[in-house]
Write a protein that holds these residues in place. Structure first.
Motif, mmCIF file in Angstrom:
data_model
loop_
_atom_site.group_PDB
_atom_site.id
_atom_site.type_symbol
_atom_site.label_atom_id
_atom_site.label_comp_id
_atom_site.label_asym_id
_atom_site.label_seq_id
_atom_site.Cartn_x
_atom_site.Cartn_y
_atom_site.Cartn_z
ATOM 1 N N ASP A 80 0.827 -1.202 0.000
ATOM 2 C CA ASP A 80 0.000 0.000 0.000
ATOM 3 C C ASP A 80 0.869 1.263 0.000
ATOM 4 O O ASP A 80 0.593 2.213 -0.731
ATOM 5 C CB ASP A 80 -0.910 -0.009 1.238
ATOM 6 N N THR A 83 2.233 2.217 -3.366
ATOM 7 C CA THR A 83 1.240 2.447 -4.420
ATOM 8 C C THR A 83 0.579 3.784 -4.150
ATOM 9 O O THR A 83 -0.403 3.882 -3.399
ATOM 10 C CB THR A 83 0.192 1.314 -4.440
ATOM 11 N N ARG A 89 -4.260 1.559 -6.228
ATOM 12 C CA ARG A 89 -4.470 0.710 -5.055
ATOM 13 C C ARG A 89 -5.761 -0.092 -5.196
ATOM 14 O O ARG A 89 -5.804 -1.281 -4.862
ATOM 15 C CB ARG A 89 -4.508 1.564 -3.783
ATOM 16 N N GLU A 90 -6.803 0.551 -5.683
ATOM 17 C CA GLU A 90 -8.075 -0.151 -5.849
ATOM 18 C C GLU A 90 -7.956 -1.272 -6.876
ATOM 19 O O GLU A 90 -8.465 -2.385 -6.672
ATOM 20 C CB GLU A 90 -9.168 0.824 -6.266
ATOM 21 N N SER A 92 -5.245 -2.878 -7.663
ATOM 22 C CA SER A 92 -4.392 -3.924 -7.103
ATOM 23 C C SER A 92 -5.155 -4.813 -6.131
ATOM 24 O O SER A 92 -5.031 -6.045 -6.171
ATOM 25 C CB SER A 92 -3.190 -3.290 -6.402
ATOM 26 N N THR A 93 -5.950 -4.217 -5.259
ATOM 27 C CA THR A 93 -6.696 -5.026 -4.289
ATOM 28 C C THR A 93 -7.825 -5.805 -4.960
ATOM 29 O O THR A 93 -8.148 -6.921 -4.535
ATOM 30 C CB THR A 93 -7.258 -4.155 -3.151
ATOM 31 N N HIS A 123 -3.409 -6.909 -1.704
ATOM 32 C CA HIS A 123 -2.856 -6.378 -2.943
ATOM 33 C C HIS A 123 -2.412 -7.542 -3.829
ATOM 34 O O HIS A 123 -2.050 -8.618 -3.351
ATOM 35 C CB HIS A 123 -1.668 -5.465 -2.652
#
Length: 224
Positions: A80, A83, A89-90, A92-93, A123
């Motif tokens: 996190d 990133t 980030r969104e 990746s998750t 992630h």
């Protein structure tokens, strides 16, 4: 090489990777990517910045999966912190959650179950590293898978969006093979160093900017 690595890097693995362009869609819309030479520059830049960081993080996750008490929330926080873009980030998750769901069915493992309990939406580098461990791969192989993911998705999206010659684009990916090997080797060494603070934290501000622009676009074909 563990044959399971082929499954982890296969775009046909039903983990939602085909829906993400790795920033290629917005780069194409901006005119930064318009042909094979400009795509090459884009992919090399992506690989040697964010791709290097995600490769090292995947290797670290694979190595951590061999420990008695893995620190998943802490390692997820390391991803996190590396990133910067909320849109990145969104993405990746989202990809991490989908990969974790698929991996738990393909390679049943208490370690994958433990990750799901500790971090329900990890992630992507974290999920990839733990999935690689569950499949019997090494941290270096996990790093190679992550490095390949950093360029393959964007390359495929460019073929679809620009109508590029797929053979020429695959030739470009073949030319990147030495870079992929070098990035994976460095990532494996970094993952074996003492302390996660030593892991690469390379970033690409231009990728962060186009990710935010893409998230706000009224019309888009890819999620990211």
């Amino acid at each position: 090489m563990n044959p399971a690595l082929l499954l982890l890097t296969d775009s046909r693995l039903p983990a939602g990777g085909h829906a993400h362009s790795g920033g290629a869609e917005r780069a194409i819309a901006s005119g930064a990517v318009r042909d094979v030479p400009s795509l090459e520059a884009f992919l090399r830049g992506r690989l040697h910045t964010t791709g290097t960081a995600t490769a090292a993080l995947s290797a670290a996750a694979c190595a951590e999966a061999a420990s008695a008490e893995p620190r998943w929330p802490t390692l997820d926080a390391e991803v996190d912190a590396r990133t910067a873009s909320p849109a990145q980030r969104e993405a990746s998750t989202t990809q991490g959650r989908l990969l974790l769901r698929v991996a738990r069915r393909v390679w049943p493992s208490p370690m994958l179950d433990g990750l799901a309990r500790a971090v329900p939406s990890p992630h992507h580098p974290l999920a990839l590293g733990v999935a690689a461990h569950a499949a019997g791969a090494t941290p270096g192989e996990a790093a190679l898978a992550a490095a390949y993911h950093a360029v393959s998705g964007a390359a495929t999206a460019a073929v679809r969006l620009l109508g590029l010659d797929p053979v020429a684009v695959h030739g470009l990916l073949a030319d990147l093979a030495p870079d992929l090997a070098a990035v994976a080797a460095r990532a494996g060494l970094a993952a074996g160093a003492a302390g996660w603070e030593a892991l690469p934290a390379g970033s690409a501000p231009a990728l962060d900017l186009i990710a935010e622009q893409h998230a706000q676009a009224a019309v888009r074909l890819f999620v990211s």
